[in-house]
Design a protein around this motif. Structure first.
Motif, PDB file in Angstrom:
ATOM      1  N   GLY A 122      21.945  -8.406 -48.381  1.00  0.00           N
ATOM      2  CA  GLY A 122      21.951  -8.860 -46.767  1.00  0.00           C
ATOM      3  C   GLY A 122      20.552  -8.616 -46.247  1.00  0.00           C
ATOM      4  N   ARG A 170      26.877  -9.757 -39.114  1.00  0.00           N
ATOM      5  CA  ARG A 170      27.865  -8.633 -39.311  1.00  0.00           C
ATOM      6  C   ARG A 170      27.399  -7.885 -40.446  1.00  0.00           C
ATOM      7  NH1 ARG A 170      30.625 -11.827 -42.638  1.00  0.00           N
ATOM      8  NH2 ARG A 170      29.347 -13.650 -42.021  1.00  0.00           N
ATOM      9  N   GLU A 171      27.392  -6.474 -40.043  1.00  0.00           N
ATOM     10  CA  GLU A 171      26.667  -5.569 -40.955  1.00  0.00           C
ATOM     11  C   GLU A 171      27.658  -5.530 -42.391  1.00  0.00           C
ATOM     12  OE1 GLU A 171      26.012  -0.728 -41.527  1.00  0.00           O
ATOM     13  OE2 GLU A 171      25.809  -1.530 -39.561  1.00  0.00           O
ATOM     14  N   ARG A 172      26.723  -5.785 -43.471  1.00  0.00           N
ATOM     15  CA  ARG A 172      27.323  -5.884 -44.794  1.00  0.00           C
ATOM     16  C   ARG A 172      27.291  -4.564 -45.594  1.00  0.00           C
ATOM     17  NH1 ARG A 172      26.426 -10.244 -48.967  1.00  0.00           N
ATOM     18  NH2 ARG A 172      27.963 -10.348 -50.297  1.00  0.00           N
ATOM     19  N   VAL A 178      22.464  -7.166 -42.881  1.00  0.00           N
ATOM     20  CA  VAL A 178      23.470  -7.948 -42.362  1.00  0.00           C
ATOM     21  C   VAL A 178      23.463  -9.515 -42.683  1.00  0.00           C
ATOM     22  CG1 VAL A 178      23.149  -6.648 -39.893  1.00  0.00           C
ATOM     23  CG2 VAL A 178      21.891  -8.766 -40.476  1.00  0.00           C
ATOM     24  N   ILE A 179      24.588 -10.199 -42.312  1.00  0.00           N
ATOM     25  CA  ILE A 179      24.879 -11.386 -42.745  1.00  0.00           C
ATOM     26  C   ILE A 179      24.710 -12.234 -41.409  1.00  0.00           C
ATOM     27  CG2 ILE A 179      26.473 -13.305 -43.361  1.00  0.00           C
ATOM     28  CD1 ILE A 179      25.257 -11.641 -45.976  1.00  0.00           C
TER      29      ILE A 179
END
Length: 160
Positions: A62, A109-111, A121-122
């Motif tokens: 990410g 979104r936190e990956r 993140v993504i």
């Protein structure tokens, strides 16, 4: 506007950043990089969206980013100061990562978590560039707090 993403707006004041924060009402992050075009380019039919660990060079799952999300303990303190601090915390990355690096806001979104416990993140959507004027305004607001115990999270080399 910036050549990297000509359709992406530039936030010119902390007040504008507050408005973006309020309007988006989602998971917003600040990323210090060469921009969305570099970070989101296609690679083997999937989005690259990967950072690298600065120590080992290991690819991370990410983009390293700084969350703008308000924490509950912040309570009713000013959003403006919160956002200023979030920007100022990682301003050293501009110099560390070289010419052309600047901050931009993304919705994502936190990956996973990186080696410094930063969110990886993504990016779902690039939101806005952050201008140098906003960074100056953030620095002034943070410095006005006159805390002798606080400063950016820059790493310093130990004398060898």
């Amino acid at each position: 506007m910036h050549d990297d993403m000509p359709d992406m707006p530039t936030v010119a004041t902390l007040t504008e950043l507050e408005a973006v924060f309020e309007a988006e009402r989602g998971e917003l992050f600040v990323r210090w990089s060469h921009g969305p075009s570099a970070d989101l380019e296609q690679d083997d039919d999937k989005r690259a969206q990967s950072s690298r660990d600065g120590l080992t060079g290991v690819p991370l799952p990410g983009l390293s980013a700084n969350p703008l999300r308000l924490e509950p303990w912040w309570a009713d303190r000013p959003l403006r100061l919160w956002l200023a601090r979030r920007l100022h915390d990682y301003e050293h990355l501009r110099e560390l990562r070289g010419p052309g690096v600047r901050p931009w806001v993304l919705r994502g979104r936190e990956r996973a978590r990186g080696p410094d416990n930063e969110p990886l993140v993504i990016c779902d959507r690039p939101v806005a560039w952050i201008s140098d004027d906003v960074l100056r305004e953030a620095e002034e607001l943070v410095n006005a707090q006159a805390s002798p115990e606080w400063g950016p999270l820059a790493r310093h080399r130990r004398p060898g």
